[in-house]
Structures are given as C-alpha cells and as structure tokens.
Design an enzyme around this catalytic site. Structure first.
Site, PDB file in Angstrom:
ATOM      1  N   ASP A 262      -6.032  -7.169   2.108  1.00 42.00           N
ATOM      2  CA  ASP A 262      -4.659  -6.884   2.023  1.00 42.00           C
ATOM      3  C   ASP A 262      -3.975  -8.033   1.274  1.00 42.00           C
ATOM      4  O   ASP A 262      -4.506  -9.151   1.259  1.00 42.00           O
ATOM      5  CB  ASP A 262      -4.024  -6.378   3.413  1.00 42.00           C
TER       6      ASP A 262
HETATM    7  C1  GLC Z   1       1.263  -4.745   1.640  1.00 43.09           C
HETATM    8  C2  GLC Z   1       0.536  -3.781   2.274  1.00 43.09           C
HETATM    9  C3  GLC Z   1      -0.511  -2.980   1.753  1.00 43.09           C
HETATM   10  C4  GLC Z   1      -0.050  -3.023   0.169  1.00 43.09           C
HETATM   11  C5  GLC Z   1      -0.158  -4.345  -0.482  1.00 43.09           C
HETATM   12  C6  GLC Z   1       0.116  -4.518  -1.884  1.00 43.09           C
HETATM   13  O1  GLC Z   1       1.504  -6.014   2.319  1.00 43.09           O
HETATM   14  O2  GLC Z   1       0.136  -4.060   3.653  1.00 43.09           O
HETATM   15  O3  GLC Z   1      -0.645  -1.694   2.187  1.00 43.09           O
HETATM   16  O4  GLC Z   1      -1.020  -2.014  -0.455  1.00 43.09           O
HETATM   17  O5  GLC Z   1       0.564  -5.159   0.342  1.00 43.09           O
HETATM   18  O6  GLC Z   1       1.402  -4.235  -1.870  1.00 43.09           O
END
Ligand code: GLC
Length: 741
Positions: A262
């Site tokens: 993430d």
């Molecule tokens: C965010 C989310 C994730 C997302 C990523 C990119 O913090 O937790 O679901 O795809 O970052 O935006």
C-alpha cells in the site's frame, strides 16, 4: 500516455539486426520463458529499479530492453484522474473523466456473480483505455465493525459472499490485460490507527473469516497482484509479512503474482527483502532532503537494498524472485499486445452502472406496499435531504473520482416523474457542504445558512401537501463518514437527520426513507415510516438506479451483505470492548484483539440471539416468493461424496422478480464451537408471476468443515448437519437434516 516515439526506438534498439525476436518480447512464447529471458538480460541496477515506483503511480520497466513502465491506478469503483508525476494533486488533464460504478457494497448486495463479471469488464475497459496496467482494487476486507470508514469499498461481512463476488470481477478485469490488485491483504478492517494497528487474530478466525475472499481471488480468480495492508499482523507490517505473504499467500496458496505495498506501507528494507514484498509504492521518503536528486532512490527496496547486496550482506535470490513476479505482471498486462484498447464513458458502461446499482439496492421495509410509486397526473412528490442533491463520487479517499456525469437522486426522481407528477425539493438538513478531494471539486455550492428548525419547518410544511415524501439522507464521503483514513464515531445518522425523518413521518404517512451509505446506520424511527430503501454510493447513474426502483421499473432484488444492528453494542466487534484497541506502552502500536473470533456479523447475532434491525441477506421485493419443503438427495454423505439439497421456489406475487435463495449449514454436534449457521451457497433465480423453479445446491464435505488451527487443516466432523434455506439469515423457510459419514 506513453511516449510512443521513444518507445518505438527502444524496441528497435532491442531487435537484433536479423530480426529474430528475443524470447522475452515474443508473445507466442510461454510467459515463464519470457520472464527467464528478460531476467537474464537485466543488470543489477535494472533489477533494483523495476521493484519500486518511479512516480506516484508507476514503476519503471527496463527502457534499454523495451520493457514498458507499469502503470497502476485507483480505484475499485472507477479510474482515478491523472495526478502530477510525484504528487497526489491533479495533473489538470481534460480527458480523464470516467464513469463511476457503484461502490462494492452495492455490487455485493446484488448477490449476482454475473453483475460482478459485468463490473470487471466495464471497469477494465475504462482502465485499458486510460493505459493502466494494474487496477488498485477490488477490496475484500471483511465488514467487522459498522464504523469502518472504508466498508463501502468492500463486499460485506461474509467470506462466502465476498469470495463468490470477487472472482468474476477479477477474471473479467484481467481478461482485458488489466491486473487486479486485491486489497488490503490482510486484516485492514478499520481505518482508525490504520498504520499502527496490530491485528491480534487467532488462526481459526483468520482462516475462516478474513482470508477466504483473498484466497478465492487468488486461486479461483487468478489475481495477478495483491496489495499489502498498512496494519501489522504478528508485529510485522502486512506489506512485508512472513506469515501472510510467504507462508500463506505464496506458500499455501501458490500465488505467482506480485505483492504491491500500500502507498506508504513499506517500513523496513531487510523485512521487505525477505518477507514477500515485490513492488514498493508510495513510501514516505523525501529523498530531496537527503540531497538525492531522486526521492525514489531512497525507497526501502532501492539504494538501501542495492547497498546491502554490494556489501555482500544479502544475496540476489530474493531480488530475482521479486523481479520475476514484476516481469510476469508486466508480460500479463503492459506487454500483452492482444489486450485491445478498451473504451471509456460508453453508454454500455453507464448502462452497466445503472443496472448494477438498481440490482444492488435493497428494499428494507415496504409496509402497505407504499412502493413502488405509481404517479398519476397531479401526484405531488416532495424530495427532502442533502443526499438527494450532493455529489458522492468525489471524496471518500483514494476511491474518489472525476466523473463525466453523476445523476443525483433528485435528478433521477424528476426525470422519472416528468410529465406526470410534480416534484418539489426541501433541503431538510445541512451536512457537509464541501466537495473536494485532491483537487477534484464537485463545483456544487451546498451552503445554506438556515437553522435546523427552519429547514425542518420548510420540509414539514411542504410534506403536508405531498402525496409522497422521499427523504434521501444517510452518510457521505467526508472524513468521519464513509471515508478512508477515519472511522465513524457512532452508528447514528449525522446532521440531525433522525429529527427530520421523525418530523416528516408525523406530517405525512407516506414518507419513504432512502438511506445512501456504505455502512449500517441506526434507525430509531424504523417503525414510523412505511418504506425504507438502502441505496449505496451508486456512482454516475445513482439517480437513475434509485428511480428505477422507486418507480418500479426495476423490481428490487438486493440483499444486505452485512447486518444492520439496532445498536453498536449489538455488534461483535464492539460488544466485548475490543475496538479500537489498546496502545502498547512506549510504542505507537495499537493492539486490536478480534475477540469475537469467528462470530462476525450475523454469526454473532444468531449465536448470541441478538435480533438485528435488518439481517444479513435481508431484502424485500415488490412480489413475494413461496418456498416448498427442502429435500435432500441422500440422508448421508461420504467423506468424498456430495449431496444435493433442493427446494421449490415460487413467485407467488403478480409481477416478475428475482429471489436470492440462500443456503446455510449448521453443525449442531460439533466438538468445537461453531456459529449457529453459516452461508455456504446462494442462487439468484428470476421468476415470472406464478412460476416455480426447483433450486438445487450441491453440498460437499468442504462446505461442512471448520478450520482446526492446531492441526492447521480444515476438518468436517462426521455426524448430523442441518441445511437451512431461506430468503434471509433471519428468514429461514425450510430445513433438512443429513449426515456426514
Ligand atoms: C491508499 C489506499 C489504497 C490506495 C493507495 C493508492 O492509501 O489505502 O487503497 O490504492 O493508497 O492511492
């Protein structure tokens, strides 16, 4: 968009003079052969480059070899607008608007895998058209607490339902050469303390409740990538976690894709090397303050990793495995030249959004068949509520979108009543008047300086003279509501909506409540209004989907994918006081005990005999369905056999409709505690008035098993079982016993 000229030159540079194509570029060759060929050609630096981001949403390929960049995009409900290379803020493109599809709670509420397939195809075409290789979705975290800000992005409280609905989404998305990145693996079941929560979950609960949807996405859906979650599990971050990634995902499940962190989920180079992370995105490293020209060189799996290799402190075995997985992902997506070019904002996609929305809407209550609205000339409809007009496609966090259009509930109702009934509007309450996320703005000005009393007075005055009152309220996508990185503080509706609803109900007996949310809410007025509709965040076609149901163009067939408790304390995650966890002495880690164990959602309500406001699997229709007596093909089943459970279902009403026939299994004689019953299959049947159909379920020993943590295996104990079939978890129509030998 890739720079085609330089791309072509890069390709030309890699083709030997005699034109015979190197294996890694030859799409007629097996992917594994292409992977090995490319790997053998790459330098150490190129291998390091390919396993971490080079911008906010893309990772570098190997320019020298003509291996293209890998572009990722949010989100699960539509394709996010372009951002600046290294920023969250908008790039200001004018051709990156999209269709917002209904939130995944709505998809789950259709209980129709065909809708999940349609969803995967539709969103996949939009991703493909925008040149994206990895869609950062779908999310399948289990709905454990009604306060979780991101439940709207997920598929409910039951592992079987989420498993059945995620597989077609992944398959159809990937059929277009766009990888799913199923998230957030695992145990990201609340947003408060999402970076510091250490989920404390026993193995049986992990395997029975929180893993199945991810396992189905990998083993049945063939997911090409998985996103690690922010939280800890067993004191290791989920993005580099020996247990979740190496032992379970890659070991037990044989996952051959790439684990993507993430954004900001990577915290340690050595753990990232050994504990299963393959592609690092969004790390919070400001390389510029370290004097480096490129912040991305400071990623945990960038220069620090290369440094360890060059010092001889770590080898390159793990590196090669990561590179193989990223190359495999690239060959399946960016370098699959057969994948077509997709489509965006097509009428087919709007039609899909509208159909999925209408089929996911759940009719919770309809006393006196107030619904559907059958407007005659002169009928007066009053629409009340901020959610009747507020754009919901902007906000909520990373799933926020820049849509080409969004039909509001008021628009939808007005369009449906045009020429027949009059439609008036009253604000009713003022909630969140902002409307911006990372630079995408709704452009709406919802400001209203009137007091709650003035707003209610206006609505009540108008309600007295209306034939129907449609209150459209619920939650929204602002922080503290249904939004990433925060949880709600309570179960109740915000902004004084309960008072508005009570006042309207007192003023007009035909007050219909449309709740727009991705979470359960308290409804103290539930008996005071004749009709209640659970409408989700429905995306671009929201108003049309809602109007299709309210006016009867669509006969509602949605079923709740999660329980509506009467009060928060009735929910397993809150009854034992475990949420949101306890901060560890001298640490930022918050230990969160999943103390309700396997008793999540209806499993808790059934076993503890707590009546819900509305049950898991509940949903009414404008027609009625009769169930005959359940039958079973044999009174007992061998350990390697199956039995068939069947039940005749009849449409006993006067309009066509669809019924989700649900099969629950009970194991009353088990040596370990088990929930009273568990969903093990379902079928959605479409029946004409008077039509009967015998619905059959094949039951296997695996459907009867519980996870024996000590033995680390699934066990189905011989003995008596009960198959219960019904229209909801609290509406079992017929049961039949059988034995497992
Ligand atoms: C965010 C989310 C994730 C997302 C990523 C990119 O913090 O937790 O679901 O795809 O970052 O935006």
């Amino acid at each position: 968009m890739k720079n085609l000229a330089s791309f072509a030159l890069a390709i030309a540079a890699t083709l030997p003079a005699f034109g015979n194509m190197p294996a890694y570029r030859d799409t007629s060759k097996p992917v594994e052969e292409r992977v090995e060929d490319a790997l053998a050609r790459m330098t150490l630096q190129e291998k390091i480059n390919i396993i971490h981001a080079q911008s906010k949403f893309c990772a570098p390929g190997v320019p020298r070899l003509g291996i293209p960049e890998l572009w990722t995009t949010d989100g699960p409900h539509g394709i996010r607008p372009e951002v600046l290379w290294d920023e969250w803020d908008q790039a200001g493109w004018t051709n990156d608007s999209c269709v917002a599809f209904p939130a995944l709670t709505c998809l789950a509420a259709t209980w129709n895998p065909d809708m999940a397939a349609l969803y995967g195809t539709s969103i996949g075409e939009e991703a493909r058209y925008r040149g994206k290789d990895v869609l950062l979705g779908p999310g399948v975290n289990i709905y454990r607490t009604p306060l979780n800000g991101r439940n709207f992005e997920y598929m409910g409280e039951d592992p079987l339902l989420a498993s059945r609905m995620v597989v077609p989404y992944v398959k159809n998305l990937q059929a277009l050469g766009v990888a799913a990145c199923v998230k957030h693996y695992a145990l990201n079941n609340n947003e408060v303390n999402r970076h510091t929560t250490n989920a404390v979950v026993d193995d049986r609960t992990l395997y029975e409740i929180y893993l199945p949807a991810f396992k189905a996405a990998v083993q049945e859906g063939g997911a090409w990538s998985i996103m690690g979650a922010y939280n800890y599990y067993k004191d290791q971050h989920a993005c580099h976690n020996q247990y979740l990634l190496n032992d379970i995902l890659k070991g037990e499940w044989g996952f051959d894709g790439a684990v993507i962190s993430d954004w900001g989920g990577t915290h340690d180079t050595r753990q990232a090397i050994t504990n299963g992370l393959d592609l690092e995105f969004g790390s919070w490293t400001n390389g510029l303050s370290n004097g480096a020209s490129n912040a991305y060189d400071n990623y945990y799996m960038a220069a620090p990793y290369l440094d360890l290799i060059r010092k001889g402190e770590v080898g390159t075995k793990e590196l090669d495995d990561k590179v193989r997985r990223v190359l495999r992902l690239t060959f399946r997506t960016a370098m699959d030249y057969s994948k077509g070019s997709g489509a965006i904002c097509s009428e087919e996609h709007y039609d899909a959004a509208r159909r999925i929305g209408a089929e996911g809407i759940v009719l919770l209550r309809n006393e006196g068949s107030v619904l559907p609205i059958r407007p005659a000339s002169g009928t007066r409809i009053l629409v009340v509520g901020e959610n009747a007009v507020k754009m919901m496609t902007v906000g909520g966090g990373s799933s926020s979108l820049k849509v080409q259009r969004e039909i509001s509930p008021l628009d939808g109702i007005r369009n449906s009543a045009a020429g027949v009934a009059s439609v008036d509007y009253a604000r009713g309450y003022v909630g969140d008047v902002s409307g911006e996320y990372n630079g995408v703005t709704t452009g709406q000005n919802l400001a209203d300086s009137r007091t709650p009393a003035e707003l209610i007075a206006e609505a009540v005055e108008k309600a007295r003279n209306a034939d129907y009152v449609v209150f459209v309220g619920g939650l929204n996508k602002s922080a503290g509501q249904d939004c990433e990185d925060s949880d709600r503080a309570s179960l109740g509706l915000p902004y004084g909506q309960d008072a508005v609803i009570e006042a309207l109900a007192a003023a007009n007996p035909r007050t219909i409540v449309v709740n727009v949310s991705g979470n359960a809410v308290a409804m103290p007025w539930v008996k005071k209004v004749p009709a209640i509709v659970q409408a989700w965040f429905l995306g671009s076609e929201a108003g049309n989907s809602i109007a299709d149901v309210l006016f009867g163009r669509a006969n509602p067939s949605g079923k709740l994918p999660f329980t509506f408790p009467v009060a928060l304390a009735d929910n397993g995650a809150h009854a034992l006081g475990a949420y949101p966890g306890t901060r560890r002495e001298g640490s930022d880690i918050v230990d969160l005990e999943y103390s309700e164990g396997i008793l999540v959602g209806y499993r808790w309500h059934d076993t503890k005999k707590i009546k819900p406001l509305f049950a898991f699997g509940h949903g009414l229709s404008y027609t009625t369905f009769g169930y005959g007596k359940a039958g079973v093909s044999a009174s007992s089943m061998g350990a390697d056999g199956t039995i068939t459970v069947s039940v005749p279902v009849t449409n006993t009403g006067d309009i066509a409709g669809a019924e989700v026939v649900q099969l629950y299994i009970s194991d009353p004689e088990c040596s370990v505690e088990r929930p009273t019953k568990e969903l093990k299959d379902f079928k959605k049947v479409y029946l004409q008035p008077g039509e009967s159909r015998t619905v059959e379920f094949t039951v296997r020993p695996s459907d009867l098993a519980y996870f024996d943590a000590a033995a680390h295996e699934w066990v189905a104990e011989p003995g008596r079982f009960v198959a219960s079939i019904g229209s909801a978890s609290d509406d079992i129509r017929t049961s039949v016993k059988f034995n497992l030998k």
